[in-house]
Design a protein around this motif. Structure first.
Motif, PDB file in Angstrom:
ATOM      1  N   ALA A  32       0.808  -1.226   0.000  1.00 55.89           N
ATOM      2  CA  ALA A  32       0.000   0.000   0.000  1.00 55.89           C
ATOM      3  C   ALA A  32       0.841   1.276   0.000  1.00 55.89           C
ATOM      4  N   PRO A  33       1.698   1.482  -0.999  1.00 54.49           N
ATOM      5  CA  PRO A  33       2.523   2.693  -1.004  1.00 54.49           C
ATOM      6  C   PRO A  33       1.715   3.950  -1.289  1.00 54.49           C
ATOM      7  N   ALA A  34       2.194   5.065  -0.750  1.00 51.26           N
ATOM      8  CA  ALA A  34       1.650   6.367  -1.107  1.00 51.26           C
ATOM      9  C   ALA A  34       2.392   6.886  -2.332  1.00 51.26           C
ATOM     10  N   GLY A  35       1.857   7.909  -2.937  1.00 46.13           N
ATOM     11  CA  GLY A  35       2.418   8.406  -4.189  1.00 46.13           C
ATOM     12  C   GLY A  35       3.828   8.939  -4.093  1.00 46.13           C
ATOM     13  N   SER A  36       4.256   9.283  -2.872  1.00 45.18           N
ATOM     14  CA  SER A  36       5.612   9.800  -2.701  1.00 45.18           C
ATOM     15  C   SER A  36       6.594   8.736  -2.231  1.00 45.18           C
ATOM     16  N   ASP A  37       6.129   7.522  -1.987  1.00 45.34           N
ATOM     17  CA  ASP A  37       6.972   6.471  -1.419  1.00 45.34           C
ATOM     18  C   ASP A  37       7.906   5.852  -2.449  1.00 45.34           C
ATOM     19  N   THR A  38       9.087   5.485  -1.971  1.00 45.48           N
ATOM     20  CA  THR A  38       9.974   4.614  -2.736  1.00 45.48           C
ATOM     21  C   THR A  38       9.846   3.203  -2.185  1.00 45.48           C
ATOM     22  N   VAL A  39       9.620   2.245  -3.051  1.00 48.25           N
ATOM     23  CA  VAL A  39       9.520   0.835  -2.679  1.00 48.25           C
ATOM     24  C   VAL A  39      10.775   0.126  -3.154  1.00 48.25           C
ATOM     25  N   LEU A  40      11.405  -0.621  -2.251  1.00 47.33           N
ATOM     26  CA  LEU A  40      12.538  -1.476  -2.601  1.00 47.33           C
ATOM     27  C   LEU A  40      12.039  -2.914  -2.635  1.00 47.33           C
ATOM     28  N   ASP A  41      12.039  -3.519  -3.812  1.00 50.01           N
ATOM     29  CA  ASP A  41      11.540  -4.880  -3.987  1.00 50.01           C
ATOM     30  C   ASP A  41      12.730  -5.818  -4.153  1.00 50.01           C
ATOM     31  N   LEU A  42      12.951  -6.665  -3.150  1.00 51.98           N
ATOM     32  CA  LEU A  42      14.129  -7.528  -3.116  1.00 51.98           C
ATOM     33  C   LEU A  42      13.782  -8.943  -3.570  1.00 51.98           C
ATOM     34  N   GLY A  43      14.683  -9.546  -4.357  1.00 52.86           N
ATOM     35  CA  GLY A  43      14.343 -10.804  -5.011  1.00 52.86           C
ATOM     36  C   GLY A  43      13.243 -10.546  -6.022  1.00 52.86           C
ATOM     37  N   THR A  44      13.387  -9.459  -6.771  1.00 50.55           N
ATOM     38  CA  THR A  44      12.307  -8.966  -7.626  1.00 50.55           C
ATOM     39  C   THR A  44      11.944  -9.904  -8.759  1.00 50.55           C
ATOM     40  N   GLY A  45      12.870 -10.794  -9.148  1.00 49.31           N
ATOM     41  CA  GLY A  45      12.562 -11.744 -10.215  1.00 49.31           C
ATOM     42  C   GLY A  45      12.253 -11.029 -11.516  1.00 49.31           C
ATOM     43  N   THR A  46      11.152 -11.391 -12.147  1.00 51.13           N
ATOM     44  CA  THR A  46      10.758 -10.774 -13.409  1.00 51.13           C
ATOM     45  C   THR A  46       9.974  -9.483 -13.208  1.00 51.13           C
TER      46      THR A  46
END
Length: 220
Positions: free
Chosen positions: A40-54
């Protein structure tokens, strides 16, 4: 870890082209959907997705987040992720090499996600990974002046709600080393997070949502 990082990278690079087609079980799709919903990120958030795969999680979150950073050890997987981003015209996602305990990212991240990947690490390595995530620059918020730790971490993974059963799906003892749900909850708690949600998708698959604890309670 039952295989080296290089072994896992090679194995997933070899499978990258067909990976999305093969990950079509109801449980996998439910787990991915819950990770996206709980992040549930907000519009200003940075998301770090680890083991992102494809890039399934990263690309799904891109419309809601300000920026998404995907990290993986498999160049084959990263090529697939970059190709999908280009095909969709998604410009606020960046993919690159990174490990769970060394993400290769020095920016801020308000949210960390990971789906179906951490179970390759041994338990002590999982603890170290979660400690690494908890030590990332989470940026400042109205509820705190320090920037230690993302405000939310969402982990979807193979995890044991009961006794391990290799005959059930999702768990291959020769390459996987899942933890119990209780073990993972303890790691998050020790790292300064309150586990606010545990979703049981299957006896061996779940999603843990953890919120950063600040003075006076968990962060809002």
């Amino acid at each position: 870890m039952k295989k080296t990082i290089a072994d896992h990278a090679a194995r997933f690079s070899e499978a990258a082209a067909d990976y999305d087609d093969e990950q079509n079980s109801e449980e996998y799709e439910a787990c991915a959907g819950l990770v996206i919903r709980r992040a549930a990120p907000a519009g200003s958030d940075t998301v770090l997705d680890l083991g992102t795969g494809t890039g399934a999680i990263a690309l799904a979150l891109a419309d809601e987040a300000g920026q998404v950073v995907g990290r993986d050890v498999s160049e084959g997987m990263l090529e697939q992720a970059r190709g999908k981003a280009a095909e969709r015209g998604t410009e606020n996602v960046e993919f690159g090499y990174g490990e769970f305990r060394d993400p290769g990212y020095d920016g801020d991240a308000q949210i960390v996600t990971s789906n179906f990947a951490l179970h390759h690490l041994a338990d002590q390595e999982k603890r170290e990974a979660i400690e690494t995530w908890a030590g990332l620059d989470g940026g400042t918020t109205p509820s705190r002046s320090d920037s230690v730790g993302p405000r939310r971490i969402v982990l979807g993974d193979v995890m044991f709600f009961g006794e391990p059963d290799p005959e059930e799906p999702f768990y291959s003892p020769e390459v996987d080393d899942p933890a119990t749900v209780g073990t993972l909850v303890d790691y998050f708690t020790d790292a300064g997070y309150a586990v606010t949600q545990v979703d049981r998708v299957h006896d061996q698959v779940g999603v843990i949502t953890a919120e950063r604890v600040v003075s006076g309670g968990r962060e809002s």
